[in-house]
Scaffold this active site. Structure first.
Site, mmCIF file in Angstrom:
data_model
loop_
_atom_site.group_PDB
_atom_site.id
_atom_site.type_symbol
_atom_site.label_atom_id
_atom_site.label_comp_id
_atom_site.label_asym_id
_atom_site.label_seq_id
_atom_site.Cartn_x
_atom_site.Cartn_y
_atom_site.Cartn_z
ATOM 1 C CG HIS A 1 -15.397 30.545 20.131
ATOM 2 N ND1 HIS A 1 -14.923 29.887 19.025
ATOM 3 C CD2 HIS A 1 -16.403 31.342 19.690
ATOM 4 C CE1 HIS A 1 -15.605 30.269 17.959
ATOM 5 N NE2 HIS A 1 -16.510 31.159 18.346
ATOM 6 C CB THR A 2 -11.207 29.983 24.807
ATOM 7 O OG1 THR A 2 -10.483 29.637 23.646
ATOM 8 C CG2 THR A 2 -10.371 29.672 26.022
ATOM 9 C CD GLN A 3 -17.992 28.125 26.780
ATOM 10 O OE1 GLN A 3 -18.418 27.579 27.773
ATOM 11 N NE2 GLN A 3 -18.731 28.429 25.741
#
Lengths: 279, 260
Positions: free
Chosen positions: B32-34
């Site tokens: 996911h958003t990292q």
């Protein structure tokens, strides 16, 4: 109705040999007994008004609203079966939110009316469902200006200058036809709307009623601060909200007076005729 | 006849060979958003007597590039709340959409109730905490500022991408937490100090902090937006850092185009 008992009215979506869908017609009958509800498309906005009969003294004044906010700029009034109206409104709200999510824009009135028309029509097609027992009047405004649509149980919908449904629709329609709606302002319109509700009210059958009235306006001075306050949001600048209490009360007072005076004149005229006869 | 429904409607193995599903196998776990991509820097907020002031600059950075210089990071929510966001700008915009829908649903009942800052703050904190539990956080740190329309009690609260919340008389996100908070705390160490801070002094204080951030935070901008919330509602404005002096830059040695 001679067609009753022919068997073609037992299931939805079945045509009679002469091309009618009786379930839809029965749904329309349900609306014909509903509360008188009107919409006026004025020059600078739209008005929705509803005659709300007071069914019990235990009800809080102003409760059980028949006109609902669907999006900031759209309101819908329904006449007919109340729960059907609530479901219809919920669907309209979902459509409006989904339009926002998809397009980052407020739903245009014509598009919402189209979708809700299709939704109502789908309920005439299957034997497992029944049509909506409501007629909905959709009021709103978008980049094309004010818009007014009426959706019937069949799914039929048209855009209108003025629309009326419910018990007093005939009287209301003939009153609306006398108005010049493309020149009428909202402030004039609320007085006309209140008067029409009083004219269409049947004194003999129903006693107590209150008027529920909302408008779609762009006037920041009167518009609800909770709506206009937010900046950076998806909003086209039009607000659907209740007509301010003072304005509504004034309009109702004037409407009541006008109707009573008219009645007196009628009575006087009748009285004179009678005297003429006596002479 | 293949008796297993799995095989129905698919190419027959005995005619076409076994289906090669190797390309479906991913060696990577779901990601996911990292990291944030386009970011906004600090947001400042200070409570004063009868209200609260909040400010954020108008820069959105792409890494160290000042990619956009006209981004509004303060969102007014209803009549008495302003939400300021630092961190990922697209996540901020998504949060704006959520808050917008929340406001619309709040209109449905047509009663006199309105969402105020504590409710908005709680809503945002629940969204952020839920997203971090999905390991897909909204990459923001957020200040919610507001005032009660009846009591004029100011409200100021912080929430970040982990769902951590806290409140203080003066708050700042991002670099501001390091550079501005010490200055703010000198003036408003506690709630009593806020009660004796005038709106005018609070505005000056924020102006001072924004100037320090402009000098020392390399992701900040010279233009910023501010909003003041009191019991009468929200007033907003834009400001630009004036009277700059970069004289000290001459004294700095050790990097840059220097020959000495």
């Amino acid at each position: 109705m001679t067609s009753i008992g022919t068997g073609y009215d037992l299931s939805n979506s079945v045509f009679s040999p002469d091309g009618r869908n009786f379930q839809v017609e029965y749904a329309q009958k349900a609306v014909e007994n509903g509360p008188t509800t009107i919409g006026l498309r004025c020059k600078d906005g739209v008005i929705l008004a509803c005659e709300k009969l007071i069914t019990s003294k235990l009800l809080v004044p102003g409760s059980n609203k028949r006109i609902s906010t669907v999006d900031r700029h759209i309101g819908i009034a329904t006449s007919g079966l109340i729960p059907d109206g609530k479901h219809f409104i919920n669907r309209a709200r979902d459509e409006a939110i989904s339009w926002r999510r998809n397009f980052k824009d407020s739903v245009p009135i014509a598009s919402l009316a189209d979708r809700m028309g299709s939704y109502a029509q789908a309920y005439t097609l299957y034997s497992s469902v029944r049509p909506f027992g409501v007629t909905a009047i959709v009021a709103g405004a978008d980049n094309d200006g004010p818009g007014l649509y009426m959706i019937e149980p069949s799914g039929l919908y048209w855009g209108y200058f003025g629309a009326a449904t419910g018990k007093g629709r005939q009287a209301a329609k003939s009153e609306i036809e006398k108005l010049n709606l493309s020149e009428l302002t909202l402030l004039q319109g609320i007085k006309e709307a209140a008067r029409i509700i009083y004219v269409a009210h049947d004194d003999n059958k129903d006693k107590e009623f209150e008027i529920e009235m909302t408008w779609v306006t762009k006037d920041a001075k009167t518009a609800n601060a909770a709506v206009t306050g937010s900046r950076g949001m998806i909003w086209n600048g039009w607000v659907h909200e209740e007509v301010p209490k003072e304005l509504l009360e004034e309009a109702a007072r004037e409407a009541k007076k006008a109707v009573e005076e008219e009645d007196e004149e009628d009575d006087d005229a009748k009285g004179e005729e009678k005297m003429d006869e006596d002479l | 006849m293949n008796q297993f429904p799995h095989g129905w409607g698919r190419p027959r193995d005995d005619v076409y060979g076994a289906y090669d599903s190797s390309y479906l196998n991913s060696t990577e776990p779901v990601s996911h958003t990292q990291r944030p991509i386009v970011t906004g820097t600090s947001v400042l907020g200070v409570k004063f007597n009868g209200g609260v002031i909040i400010a954020a600059d108008n820069i959105a950075s792409y890494g160290s590039l000042a990619r956009y210089d006209n981004v509004e990071r303060l969102l007014q929510v209803g009549t008495h709340t302003v939400v300021g966001a630092g961190g990922d700008i697209s996540d901020m915009q998504y949060l704006h959409l959520l808050l917008d829908n929340l406001l619309i649903k709040e209109q449905y009942p047509a009663d006199d109730h309105a969402l105020l800052a504590p409710q908005v703050h709680t809503y945002i904190s629940r969204v952020l905490y839920q997203r971090r539990n999905k390991f897909d956080p909204l990459w923001n740190s957020i200040l919610t500022a507001g005032a009660d329309p009846k009591t004029s009690e100011p409200f100021l609260s912080y929430v970040d991408l982990r769902g951590t919340t806290y409140t203080a008389p003066a708050l700042a996100t991002g670099y501001g937490a390091h550079l501005a908070v010490p200055i703010l705390r000198r003036h408003v160490p506690d709630e009593e100090a806020c009660a004796s801070l005038s709106q005018e002094d609070a505005e000056k204080l924020v102006e001072e902090c924004m100037k320090v951030l402009w000098y020392r935070d390399a992701r900040s901008g010279v233009k910023y937006s501010w909003a003041v919330v009191t019991k009468d509602g929200v007033t907003t404005g834009n400001n630009k850092i004036e009277n700059q002096s970069w004289k000290f830059a001459e004294m700095i040695k050790g990097y840059g185009a220097q020959n000495v």
